[in-house]
Motif scaffolding. Structure first.
Motif, PDB file in Angstrom:
ATOM      1  N   ILE A 194     -16.624  29.236 -25.084  1.00  0.00           N
ATOM      2  CA  ILE A 194     -16.286  30.403 -25.908  1.00  0.00           C
ATOM      3  C   ILE A 194     -17.517  31.276 -26.111  1.00  0.00           C
ATOM      4  O   ILE A 194     -17.442  32.509 -26.078  1.00  0.00           O
ATOM      5  CB  ILE A 194     -15.689  29.949 -27.255  1.00  0.00           C
ATOM      6  CG1 ILE A 194     -14.333  29.280 -27.033  1.00  0.00           C
ATOM      7  CG2 ILE A 194     -15.559  31.125 -28.216  1.00  0.00           C
ATOM      8  CD1 ILE A 194     -13.731  28.676 -28.278  1.00  0.00           C
ATOM      9  N   TYR A 195     -18.674  30.628 -26.294  1.00  0.00           N
ATOM     10  CA  TYR A 195     -19.900  31.415 -26.469  1.00  0.00           C
ATOM     11  C   TYR A 195     -20.221  32.216 -25.205  1.00  0.00           C
ATOM     12  O   TYR A 195     -20.478  33.424 -25.265  1.00  0.00           O
ATOM     13  CB  TYR A 195     -21.082  30.505 -26.801  1.00  0.00           C
ATOM     14  CG  TYR A 195     -22.403  31.225 -26.736  1.00  0.00           C
ATOM     15  CD1 TYR A 195     -22.811  32.069 -27.772  1.00  0.00           C
ATOM     16  CD2 TYR A 195     -23.228  31.106 -25.624  1.00  0.00           C
ATOM     17  CE1 TYR A 195     -24.003  32.769 -27.695  1.00  0.00           C
ATOM     18  CE2 TYR A 195     -24.427  31.788 -25.541  1.00  0.00           C
ATOM     19  CZ  TYR A 195     -24.815  32.615 -26.580  1.00  0.00           C
ATOM     20  OH  TYR A 195     -25.996  33.310 -26.495  1.00  0.00           O
ATOM     21  N   PHE A 196     -20.185  31.554 -24.041  1.00  0.00           N
ATOM     22  CA  PHE A 196     -20.580  32.233 -22.808  1.00  0.00           C
ATOM     23  C   PHE A 196     -19.564  33.278 -22.362  1.00  0.00           C
ATOM     24  O   PHE A 196     -19.941  34.265 -21.718  1.00  0.00           O
ATOM     25  CB  PHE A 196     -20.785  31.209 -21.683  1.00  0.00           C
ATOM     26  CG  PHE A 196     -22.038  30.409 -21.817  1.00  0.00           C
ATOM     27  CD1 PHE A 196     -23.279  31.013 -21.803  1.00  0.00           C
ATOM     28  CD2 PHE A 196     -21.980  29.029 -21.969  1.00  0.00           C
ATOM     29  CE1 PHE A 196     -24.444  30.272 -21.938  1.00  0.00           C
ATOM     30  CE2 PHE A 196     -23.141  28.277 -22.100  1.00  0.00           C
ATOM     31  CZ  PHE A 196     -24.376  28.905 -22.088  1.00  0.00           C
ATOM     32  N   THR A 197     -18.292  33.069 -22.670  1.00  0.00           N
ATOM     33  CA  THR A 197     -17.262  33.983 -22.172  1.00  0.00           C
ATOM     34  C   THR A 197     -16.843  35.047 -23.185  1.00  0.00           C
ATOM     35  O   THR A 197     -16.188  36.015 -22.793  1.00  0.00           O
ATOM     36  CB  THR A 197     -16.013  33.194 -21.746  1.00  0.00           C
ATOM     37  OG1 THR A 197     -15.514  32.457 -22.864  1.00  0.00           O
ATOM     38  CG2 THR A 197     -16.344  32.238 -20.631  1.00  0.00           C
TER      39      THR A 197
ATOM     40  N   TYR B 186     -18.517  31.534 -13.932  1.00  0.00           N
ATOM     41  CA  TYR B 186     -17.953  30.859 -15.107  1.00  0.00           C
ATOM     42  C   TYR B 186     -16.464  30.603 -14.912  1.00  0.00           C
ATOM     43  O   TYR B 186     -15.952  29.537 -15.264  1.00  0.00           O
ATOM     44  CB  TYR B 186     -18.158  31.713 -16.355  1.00  0.00           C
ATOM     45  CG  TYR B 186     -19.552  31.675 -16.927  1.00  0.00           C
ATOM     46  CD1 TYR B 186     -20.121  30.476 -17.345  1.00  0.00           C
ATOM     47  CD2 TYR B 186     -20.302  32.838 -17.072  1.00  0.00           C
ATOM     48  CE1 TYR B 186     -21.398  30.439 -17.874  1.00  0.00           C
ATOM     49  CE2 TYR B 186     -21.584  32.806 -17.593  1.00  0.00           C
ATOM     50  CZ  TYR B 186     -22.129  31.611 -17.993  1.00  0.00           C
ATOM     51  OH  TYR B 186     -23.394  31.559 -18.503  1.00  0.00           O
ATOM     52  N   LEU B 187     -15.779  31.590 -14.332  1.00  0.00           N
ATOM     53  CA  LEU B 187     -14.335  31.453 -14.135  1.00  0.00           C
ATOM     54  C   LEU B 187     -14.013  30.396 -13.083  1.00  0.00           C
ATOM     55  O   LEU B 187     -13.085  29.592 -13.252  1.00  0.00           O
ATOM     56  CB  LEU B 187     -13.760  32.812 -13.720  1.00  0.00           C
ATOM     57  CG  LEU B 187     -12.246  32.927 -13.563  1.00  0.00           C
ATOM     58  CD1 LEU B 187     -11.536  32.540 -14.846  1.00  0.00           C
ATOM     59  CD2 LEU B 187     -11.869  34.342 -13.147  1.00  0.00           C
ATOM     60  N   SER B 188     -14.785  30.362 -11.999  1.00  0.00           N
ATOM     61  CA  SER B 188     -14.503  29.428 -10.910  1.00  0.00           C
ATOM     62  C   SER B 188     -14.891  27.997 -11.257  1.00  0.00           C
ATOM     63  O   SER B 188     -14.179  27.049 -10.913  1.00  0.00           O
ATOM     64  CB  SER B 188     -15.245  29.865  -9.637  1.00  0.00           C
ATOM     65  OG  SER B 188     -14.833  31.143  -9.225  1.00  0.00           O
TER      66      SER B 188
ATOM     67  N   LEU C 263      -8.378  30.191 -21.632  1.00  0.00           N
ATOM     68  CA  LEU C 263      -8.365  31.597 -22.042  1.00  0.00           C
ATOM     69  C   LEU C 263      -9.551  32.381 -21.489  1.00  0.00           C
ATOM     70  O   LEU C 263      -9.705  33.563 -21.779  1.00  0.00           O
ATOM     71  CB  LEU C 263      -8.360  31.702 -23.573  1.00  0.00           C
ATOM     72  CG  LEU C 263      -7.076  31.262 -24.278  1.00  0.00           C
ATOM     73  CD1 LEU C 263      -7.216  31.423 -25.779  1.00  0.00           C
ATOM     74  CD2 LEU C 263      -5.876  32.058 -23.771  1.00  0.00           C
ATOM     75  N   THR C 264     -10.374  31.725 -20.674  1.00  0.00           N
ATOM     76  CA  THR C 264     -11.536  32.404 -20.078  1.00  0.00           C
ATOM     77  C   THR C 264     -11.155  33.683 -19.337  1.00  0.00           C
ATOM     78  O   THR C 264     -11.767  34.732 -19.559  1.00  0.00           O
ATOM     79  CB  THR C 264     -12.279  31.436 -19.138  1.00  0.00           C
ATOM     80  OG1 THR C 264     -12.793  30.349 -19.901  1.00  0.00           O
ATOM     81  CG2 THR C 264     -13.416  32.135 -18.423  1.00  0.00           C
ATOM     82  N   PRO C 265     -10.152  33.665 -18.437  1.00  0.00           N
ATOM     83  CA  PRO C 265      -9.812  34.917 -17.734  1.00  0.00           C
ATOM     84  C   PRO C 265      -9.278  36.005 -18.657  1.00  0.00           C
ATOM     85  O   PRO C 265      -9.430  37.187 -18.355  1.00  0.00           O
ATOM     86  CB  PRO C 265      -8.757  34.479 -16.706  1.00  0.00           C
ATOM     87  CG  PRO C 265      -8.235  33.182 -17.206  1.00  0.00           C
ATOM     88  CD  PRO C 265      -9.348  32.531 -17.935  1.00  0.00           C
ATOM     89  N   VAL C 266      -8.666  35.631 -19.782  1.00  0.00           N
ATOM     90  CA  VAL C 266      -8.199  36.641 -20.738  1.00  0.00           C
ATOM     91  C   VAL C 266      -9.394  37.393 -21.317  1.00  0.00           C
ATOM     92  O   VAL C 266      -9.396  38.629 -21.424  1.00  0.00           O
ATOM     93  CB  VAL C 266      -7.379  35.983 -21.870  1.00  0.00           C
ATOM     94  CG1 VAL C 266      -6.952  37.029 -22.893  1.00  0.00           C
ATOM     95  CG2 VAL C 266      -6.165  35.258 -21.299  1.00  0.00           C
ATOM     96  N   SER C 267     -10.429  36.636 -21.690  1.00  0.00           N
ATOM     97  CA  SER C 267     -11.642  37.256 -22.218  1.00  0.00           C
ATOM     98  C   SER C 267     -12.287  38.169 -21.190  1.00  0.00           C
ATOM     99  O   SER C 267     -12.697  39.298 -21.507  1.00  0.00           O
ATOM    100  CB  SER C 267     -12.631  36.168 -22.650  1.00  0.00           C
ATOM    101  OG  SER C 267     -13.878  36.723 -23.005  1.00  0.00           O
TER     102      SER C 267
ATOM    103  N   THR D  50     -18.798  35.557 -26.845  1.00  0.00           N
ATOM    104  CA  THR D  50     -19.955  36.016 -27.605  1.00  0.00           C
ATOM    105  C   THR D  50     -21.013  36.635 -26.700  1.00  0.00           C
ATOM    106  O   THR D  50     -21.530  37.726 -26.982  1.00  0.00           O
ATOM    107  CB  THR D  50     -20.570  34.844 -28.396  1.00  0.00           C
ATOM    108  OG1 THR D  50     -19.548  34.189 -29.143  1.00  0.00           O
ATOM    109  CG2 THR D  50     -21.647  35.343 -29.327  1.00  0.00           C
ATOM    110  N   ALA D  51     -21.344  35.940 -25.611  1.00  0.00           N
ATOM    111  CA  ALA D  51     -22.383  36.449 -24.709  1.00  0.00           C
ATOM    112  C   ALA D  51     -21.973  37.763 -24.058  1.00  0.00           C
ATOM    113  O   ALA D  51     -22.818  38.633 -23.811  1.00  0.00           O
ATOM    114  CB  ALA D  51     -22.696  35.407 -23.635  1.00  0.00           C
ATOM    115  N   GLN D  52     -20.671  37.943 -23.787  1.00  0.00           N
ATOM    116  CA  GLN D  52     -20.205  39.199 -23.199  1.00  0.00           C
ATOM    117  C   GLN D  52     -20.364  40.353 -24.192  1.00  0.00           C
ATOM    118  O   GLN D  52     -20.764  41.460 -23.813  1.00  0.00           O
ATOM    119  CB  GLN D  52     -18.736  39.068 -22.782  1.00  0.00           C
ATOM    120  CG  GLN D  52     -18.450  37.964 -21.786  1.00  0.00           C
ATOM    121  CD  GLN D  52     -19.066  38.214 -20.426  1.00  0.00           C
ATOM    122  OE1 GLN D  52     -19.071  39.332 -19.929  1.00  0.00           O
ATOM    123  NE2 GLN D  52     -19.598  37.169 -19.820  1.00  0.00           N
ATOM    124  N   VAL D  53     -20.068  40.085 -25.461  1.00  0.00           N
ATOM    125  CA  VAL D  53     -20.231  41.119 -26.489  1.00  0.00           C
ATOM    126  C   VAL D  53     -21.710  41.467 -26.662  1.00  0.00           C
ATOM    127  O   VAL D  53     -22.085  42.647 -26.763  1.00  0.00           O
ATOM    128  CB  VAL D  53     -19.623  40.652 -27.828  1.00  0.00           C
ATOM    129  CG1 VAL D  53     -19.916  41.661 -28.928  1.00  0.00           C
ATOM    130  CG2 VAL D  53     -18.121  40.439 -27.682  1.00  0.00           C
TER     131      VAL D  53
END
Length: 722
Positions: free
Chosen positions: A438-441, A515-517, A525-529, A443-446
């Motif tokens: 959740i952090y990498f996908t 990260y996705l692969s 929920l990674t691809p949703v983010s 928080t880190a994106q924000v």
């Protein structure tokens, strides 16, 4: 530079409506030695003038001049562009040769803004023996030339930002506009992100369903996600060929720009042309390239040691230590990584650049590809090591490694006033992997979005206020002509902006794909983010080009370059990592529970081996299926090749050879009469008698007689049988 609102909210600002016909601006830093400054400036202007460029000079900041450059003659520019188009034809980039009539060629195929700017830039920077001025910023005799940049087309930028802010999807016309203004290199990046964004809809919808129904560590989700990565990778390989054909740049990578820093060893004759070419022995380069192995191991050792150290501190403080200030001390590893990782990454990146320089590549493209491969190693380690440690060290071996963390307890007791540090029993945290994902996908994106958009804006505002204070009483712009002052202030602002590098944006997207692969089975929920993030990413990158960076040089490209290999590697290794994670955790969120004896090593290895074979089989099937699907770009290429061959035949042999041949025989045979037979006999006797071949073909005259004789023979055959 000014803020977005001040730039584009008021469309009546005259300095944003014109570039004064300027092609490029050269920023010349004035050295402290006056004689050296004058000599260097004089040499700069004379060199530019010799290659057909007109110049004007104005004040820059307090220690620089701005040299405005444009082509002195439009005919001179068209001649260079025409030669480039001929070169494209010779190298097979374009199928049809340019029209022999130069005027007709440019009437049918007009010069785009990107083509003009690229040609002028090459005139400025190409070596003198290739017809350029040979100006290389910050190198050698041009060390006081700090930058060469084109001016933004703010009329286009304003329309561009407004359009993209009001639409959900980009179309081919949007990509064509980017290509015409910023070149194919930037256009390929936006085409890739747009395609990636569109492809994310399926895994986002499927991931949301898996999150509701299947939960974490689902075999089914991991298989579907791996298949999706294969389909996307193989489809994009086909798509970029299609785009290259449509944009007329397929194979343009064969026309590579020579590196000024290339140091040749000797000259030898080219085996094809016979011309003397400068050569650097491949074996010497190979010896240097082998240093990539210790470089990769060194990066892994340095960055890995830092991550292991911070990882151990984090485990101790968050899951073992139970003393005072625990809630604050848990941020210690984050603070260490925040300060150390950027510094180490910068040091290792600089070392990678020096190592690539030692490899001494002849062309810019080869140098860039080698550098990207080394940067990718650094990015792979810094991006994925925390998750690898949690999944394959903390969860399987946690109980065995915890006793070794007593070293932190002993160290803390030495610096503490208390006799002993309070601790608690260690238990594997089953939500650790999910929290990290959740952090990498998310928080880190924000945070990254803020670093790309908000921080540059704040930095510009602060620097602008500092400049106002420092420039009080100074007259850097006092000599401006009043009619030019607003325009020159805009140029001075653009000169202070950072240089846009599309490599950084590619790196961000490729790391996200990783990260996705590799790890999305942990949190479906990674691809949703990523889907939500990439909608904003497309627009923030456009904003970064239009407002936060100097206008990029519009280089050509026929693909996303070395990043394509990185995507393929991540897609492949993703199948292996996902299978290992699912095998370890599908039965229990705690996995082995910190005890490696709970892991069946043979089952784990078999799972990884099976995943690899399934991946290779699926890749072959997808590649074959896509090869059966035609595309507009390839259809266009075949049509152009057919038209070219047809035109060549018409020019060489005449138009009649391209028409469908008609049979020479007549539909109705000639009637056989005594007169005609006597006439034919006289003709043969007059010419000395006919040959057996001639007589053979004179037995039957025409189609009707052949049919008549055939019918008679058929009747005779029936009578004989009866």
């Amino acid at each position: 530079m000014s803020s977005l609102r001040s730039l584009y909210s008021n469309g009546d600002r005259p300095e944003l409506k014109t570039n004064m016909n300027v092609d490029y601006v050269i920023q010349y830093k004035i050295p402290s030695d006056g004689a050296e400054a004058e000599a260097g400036f004089t040499q700069l202007i004379e060199t530019l003038t010799r290659v057909g460029l007109a110049t004007e000079v104005r004040n820059g900041d307090e220690s620089s001049l701005l040299v405005f450059v444009k082509v002195a003659s439009e005919k001179h520019l068209t001649n260079h562009i025409y030669r480039e188009r001929v070169q494209d034809w010779l190298y097979g980039v374009r199928i049809n040769a340019p029209d022999k009539d130069v005027g007709k060629e440019f009437t049918n195929h007009s010069i785009s803004e990107a083509e003009r700017l690229r040609t002028v830039y090459l005139l400025i920077t190409k070596p003198k023996n290739e017809g350029g001025a040979g100006i290389t910023p910050k190198i050698g005799q041009w060390k006081y030339v700090t930058s060469i940049f084109p001016l933004h087309n703010h009329s286009f930028n304003r329309q561009w930002i407004m359009q993209w802010s009001t639409k959900y999807f980009l179309n081919d016309q949007d990509l064509d506009q980017i290509r015409d203004k910023f070149g194919e290199s930037v256009a390929f990046y936006f085409a890739f992100v747009q395609s990636y964004f569109a492809f994310l809809f399926f895994p986002a919808a499927f991931g949301f369903g898996a999150w509701l129904i299947l939960g974490r560590y689902s075999w089914f989700y991991a298989i579907v996600n791996s298949l999706w990565s294969i389909v996307f990778f193989e489809w994009w390989k086909k798509k970029e060929i299609d785009l290259a054909v449509q944009w007329g740049v397929r194979g343009v990578s064969r026309i590579q720009r020579p590196r000024t820093q290339f140091k040749w060893d000797h000259e030898e004759a080219d085996p094809v042309t016979g011309e003397a070419v400068k050569v650097y022995p491949p074996f010497k380069r190979l010896q240097t390239q082998l240093l990539q192995i210790p470089f990769a191991l060194g990066c892994l050792a340095i960055l890995g040691a830092l991550y292991v150290f911070c990882f151990s501190i984090e485990i101790f403080l968050s899951e073992i230590y139970n003393g005072p200030f625990q809630s604050y001390l848990t941020f210690t590893p984050t603070l260490i990584l925040t300060g150390a990782i950027p510094m180490l990454s910068t040091i290792l990146s600089n070392f990678a650049e020096k190592l690539t320089d030692m490899e001494n590549y002849e062309t810019v493209d080869a140098h860039h590809a080698a550098l990207v491969s080394k940067i990718f190693i650094i990015n792979f380690i810094t991006s994925y090591t925390p998750l690898f440690l949690s999944a394959f060290v903390y969860m399987p071996f946690g109980n065995l490694l915890v006793p070794y963390l007593d070293v932190f307890k002993i160290t803390a007791e030495k610096f503490s006033s208390e006799k002993s540090i309070t601790t608690q029993d260690f238990h594997i945290n089953p939500n650790r992997l999910k929290t990290q994902m959740i952090y990498f996908t998310v928080t880190a994106q924000v945070v990254n979005f803020a670093l790309e958009v908000v921080v540059p804006y704040v930095k510009r505002k602060v620097f602008k206020e500092v400049e106002k204070v420092q420039s009080r009483g100074k007259a850097s712009a006092a000599n401006d002509v009043p009619e030019e002052h607003a325009f020159l202030e805009r140029v001075r602002n653009e000169a202070e902006l950072d240089t846009y590098d599309v490599t950084g944006d590619y790196r961000e997207m490729v790391v996200q794909f990783g990260y996705l692969s590799l790890f999305s089975a942990i949190w479906p929920l990674t691809p949703v983010s990523f889907l939500i993030n990439n909608w904003f990413e497309l627009r923030s990158d456009a904003l970064k080009i239009a407002v936060s960076s100097q206008r990029p040089i519009p280089w050509r490209a026929d693909s996303i370059g070395p990043w394509l290999n990185a995507l393929g590697f991540l897609s492949w290794i993703g199948s292996l990592v996902s299978s290992a994670i699912v095998y370890l955790f599908s039965g229990d969120p705690e996995g082995p529970g910190g005890d490696p004896s709970n892991i069946a090593a043979s089952g784990l290895l078999l799972s990884i081996l099976l995943a690899e074979h399934v991946y290779l089989a699926a890749q072959f099937a997808v590649r074959y299926a896509l090869s059966q699907i035609d595309s507009p770009g390839l259809q266009k290429e075949r049509a152009e090749r057919f038209a070219m061959r047809k035109q060549l035949l018409e020019e060489s042999l005449g138009p009649e050879v391209t028409e469908k041949p008609l049979p020479p025989a007549t539909q109705a045979g000639e009637k056989i009469t005594r007169e005609s037979l006597e006439e034919e006999a006289r003709r043969i006797s007059t010419h000395g008698g006919g040959t057996p071949e001639q007589l053979f073909w004179l037995r039957q005259q025409g189609m009707d007689e052949t049919i008549q004789v055939g019918r008679r023979l058929i009747s005779q055959t029936k009578v004989t049988k009866n």
